[in-house]
Design a protein around this motif. Sequence first.
Motif, PDB file in Angstrom:
ATOM      1  N   CYS A 212       0.826  -1.207   0.000  1.00 18.35           N
ATOM      2  CA  CYS A 212       0.000   0.000   0.000  1.00 18.35           C
ATOM      3  C   CYS A 212       0.863   1.261   0.000  1.00 18.35           C
ATOM      4  N   LEU A 213       1.954   1.250   0.764  1.00 21.84           N
ATOM      5  CA  LEU A 213       2.829   2.419   0.794  1.00 21.84           C
ATOM      6  C   LEU A 213       3.512   2.634  -0.551  1.00 21.84           C
ATOM      7  N   GLU A 214       3.830   1.543  -1.244  1.00 22.99           N
ATOM      8  CA  GLU A 214       4.437   1.678  -2.566  1.00 22.99           C
ATOM      9  C   GLU A 214       3.453   2.301  -3.554  1.00 22.99           C
ATOM     10  N   VAL A 215       2.205   1.849  -3.509  1.00 27.23           N
ATOM     11  CA  VAL A 215       1.185   2.434  -4.380  1.00 27.23           C
ATOM     12  C   VAL A 215       0.932   3.884  -3.990  1.00 27.23           C
ATOM     13  N   TYR A 216       0.918   4.170  -2.689  1.00 26.45           N
ATOM     14  CA  TYR A 216       0.740   5.547  -2.233  1.00 26.45           C
ATOM     15  C   TYR A 216       1.809   6.456  -2.830  1.00 26.45           C
ATOM     16  N   THR A 217       3.066   6.020  -2.772  1.00 25.28           N
ATOM     17  CA  THR A 217       4.155   6.829  -3.329  1.00 25.28           C
ATOM     18  C   THR A 217       3.982   7.037  -4.820  1.00 25.28           C
ATOM     19  N   ALA A 218       3.546   6.000  -5.528  1.00 21.87           N
ATOM     20  CA  ALA A 218       3.403   6.096  -6.983  1.00 21.87           C
ATOM     21  C   ALA A 218       2.304   7.069  -7.382  1.00 21.87           C
ATOM     22  N   VAL A 270      -6.944  -2.174  -4.817  1.00 22.88           N
ATOM     23  CA  VAL A 270      -6.420  -3.429  -4.281  1.00 22.88           C
ATOM     24  C   VAL A 270      -4.961  -3.535  -4.702  1.00 22.88           C
ATOM     25  N   CYS A 271      -4.075  -3.570  -3.740  1.00 26.57           N
ATOM     26  CA  CYS A 271      -2.636  -3.471  -4.008  1.00 26.57           C
ATOM     27  C   CYS A 271      -1.972  -4.844  -3.923  1.00 26.57           C
ATOM     28  N   GLY A 272      -1.220  -5.183  -4.937  1.00 25.98           N
ATOM     29  CA  GLY A 272      -0.374  -6.369  -4.917  1.00 25.98           C
ATOM     30  C   GLY A 272      -1.125  -7.640  -4.635  1.00 25.98           C
ATOM     31  N   SER A 273      -0.741  -8.328  -3.587  1.00 34.08           N
ATOM     32  CA  SER A 273      -1.275  -9.657  -3.280  1.00 34.08           C
ATOM     33  C   SER A 273      -2.436  -9.614  -2.301  1.00 34.08           C
ATOM     34  N   ALA A 274      -3.120  -8.475  -2.221  1.00 27.55           N
ATOM     35  CA  ALA A 274      -4.224  -8.375  -1.255  1.00 27.55           C
ATOM     36  C   ALA A 274      -5.340  -9.358  -1.574  1.00 27.55           C
ATOM     37  N   PRO A 299      -1.409  -4.043  -9.660  1.00 26.49           N
ATOM     38  CA  PRO A 299      -0.522  -5.200  -9.583  1.00 26.49           C
ATOM     39  C   PRO A 299       0.902  -4.776  -9.286  1.00 26.49           C
ATOM     40  N   GLN A 300       1.733  -5.744  -8.956  1.00 29.39           N
ATOM     41  CA  GLN A 300       3.124  -5.444  -8.620  1.00 29.39           C
ATOM     42  C   GLN A 300       3.955  -5.320  -9.894  1.00 29.39           C
ATOM     43  N   LEU A 301       3.539  -4.393 -10.757  1.00 35.07           N
ATOM     44  CA  LEU A 301       4.266  -4.093 -11.991  1.00 35.07           C
ATOM     45  C   LEU A 301       4.561  -2.602 -11.986  1.00 35.07           C
ATOM     46  N   THR A 302       5.603  -2.199 -11.306  1.00 33.04           N
ATOM     47  CA  THR A 302       5.915  -0.789 -11.174  1.00 33.04           C
ATOM     48  C   THR A 302       6.777  -0.312 -12.339  1.00 33.04           C
ATOM     49  N   LEU A 320      -1.919 -10.891 -17.218  1.00 37.05           N
ATOM     50  CA  LEU A 320      -1.195  -9.699 -17.662  1.00 37.05           C
ATOM     51  C   LEU A 320       0.097 -10.142 -18.330  1.00 37.05           C
ATOM     52  N   HIS A 321       0.185  -9.870 -19.623  1.00 37.99           N
ATOM     53  CA  HIS A 321       1.379 -10.238 -20.377  1.00 37.99           C
ATOM     54  C   HIS A 321       2.233  -8.983 -20.556  1.00 37.99           C
ATOM     55  N   VAL A 322       3.485  -9.043 -20.109  1.00 38.48           N
ATOM     56  CA  VAL A 322       4.395  -7.904 -20.172  1.00 38.48           C
ATOM     57  C   VAL A 322       5.373  -8.116 -21.327  1.00 38.48           C
ATOM     58  N   GLU A 323       5.312  -7.240 -22.327  1.00 37.39           N
ATOM     59  CA  GLU A 323       6.202  -7.331 -23.474  1.00 37.39           C
ATOM     60  C   GLU A 323       7.598  -6.833 -23.108  1.00 37.39           C
ATOM     61  N   GLU A 324       8.603  -7.291 -23.866  1.00 36.48           N
ATOM     62  CA  GLU A 324       9.965  -6.828 -23.669  1.00 36.48           C
ATOM     63  C   GLU A 324      10.116  -5.388 -24.156  1.00 36.48           C
TER      64      GLU A 324
END
Length: 527
Positions: A212-218, A270-274, A299-302, A320-324
């Motif tokens: 939650c704190l990471e999302v807050y900062t973002a 809803v943050c990360g693995s909540a 999600p945990q994709l910062t 969620l598919h993350v391209e290179e």
Amino acid sequence: MREDMSEVTTSLQRPVTNEGRSRLVRHVDSFEIQPPNPPSPNGVPRSAWARARRRVSRWHRPYTAILLLLDFAAAAFASYTAIRTFDQATAGFHQAQNDPTWFYTVAFLLLPLGWLVILWFNGAYDRRCLGLGPDEFKRVIRAGVTVCAAVSFLAFATKTDLSRFTVGTALLLALLLILLGRILTRFVLHTVRRNIQQAAHRMVLVGTLPECLEVYTAVTRTPAAGLVPVAIHITDGYAAAKGVQTPVPVYAGRDVLALVREVGADTIAVCGSASAEPGELRRLAWQLEGSGVDLVVAPQLTDIAGPRVHIRPIEGLPLLHVEEPTLSGPALLAKNMMDRVAAGLGLLALIPVFVAIAIAIRISDPGPVFFRQPRVGHEGRTFRVWKFRTMYVDAEDRLASLVDQNETDGMLFKMKQDPRVFPVGRFLRASSLDELPQLINVLKGEMSLVGPRPLPADDGDFLGDVRRRLLVRPGMTGLWQVSGRSDLSWDEAVRLDLYYVDNWSLAYDLSILWRTVGVVVARKGAY
């Protein structure tokens, strides 16, 4: 006292205010035991009318009304301009002189209303896309194409004789004016959000405290986004937050919807693995039906841009598919060609400016006009960067006595009032004119117009994440420069550089170049 989330509720006794958004003042060390709130019924159909009635965050209603008026006025003005520019008899309907009432009704009423209807059905007034990101403009452009197709179809179906050039001019001008109106209203909205912290979405963050704190900062890093966290609901028990400083109140074991109502929020993040428990997120979505509360998942994709993330559902499971990152291929070739052409034309056009600056430097302090310093470039190759000299010739000798006055962290030495800079040099730095000779580096392929900041080569090998910034050519300007320049901390500058490396595109480069103009004119963070 047990850490049973169904029986223990932790909350701060202080009321929720916006003051906690900007400073860490609350300690989670006070708890209160309360009986759990009865669960809300899940999966029960709600009325569509009830879902539309929102009790909070109504800023979008007057904003949408203003957009409707501006879009109607833009379409009507475009029709008027097309009619006044060309002959009235051929300004659309050739029968205009025989039936002017019908002609003006179509041009100034039906066509603008058609624009509004098509914009609405294309989601151009959806509050989720207003004020941030390119999606709003994409929807407007998509609506413009739809209007053109609809006008063409109606003209063909009714065998109406149209002046194609005039009607095309009216439609294109309307689209441009609508886009301009969106840009202006967005600027006003961002100003309101930054200065008075209004017209924003109030969020409750749900998850473990670190997530939650990471999302807050973002989300608070960009006030123009209009996302204001007002509370955190932790899912790993109150003990995880005891004694920890938090920017907003922390709760646990509460009914989330009741907590949202209590703190006056309109969005749950809803943050990360909540939502690690299967079906938990779906049940939360059921509970929010008809409540007017938005549900978003962080999600945990910062630091990964939207174009690299694709949702690929498989049997109801959204993956969620993350391209290179794009570090080679046609896009990179086009970027290199654009750099070389722009640098060559820029050097030719700026010859008079270069001569004037050279004369001013020689008058201010006798010595070389240019300053060349080793920098680390693409894939770790060292090159000498070109800059106009802004310091006295003995600046390097005087550096040792000023090291303890460094006002930044990291690899660079910065002082707002550096005594080694002569007056003309101070002006060149403030206006960024001292960077213009780097067009020579761009022309030689050592640098790019846009990229990470080139760092000195005398600081040894780059370690850790910093090495990743060497995957692309350093730039004359970059994301760090349009986001604060020398006012940024070293960690923040590195984060922005790495974000650019992973998410660059030609469109993003053009956006950064455009933003650079405003930053240079305002002289933000330049010293």
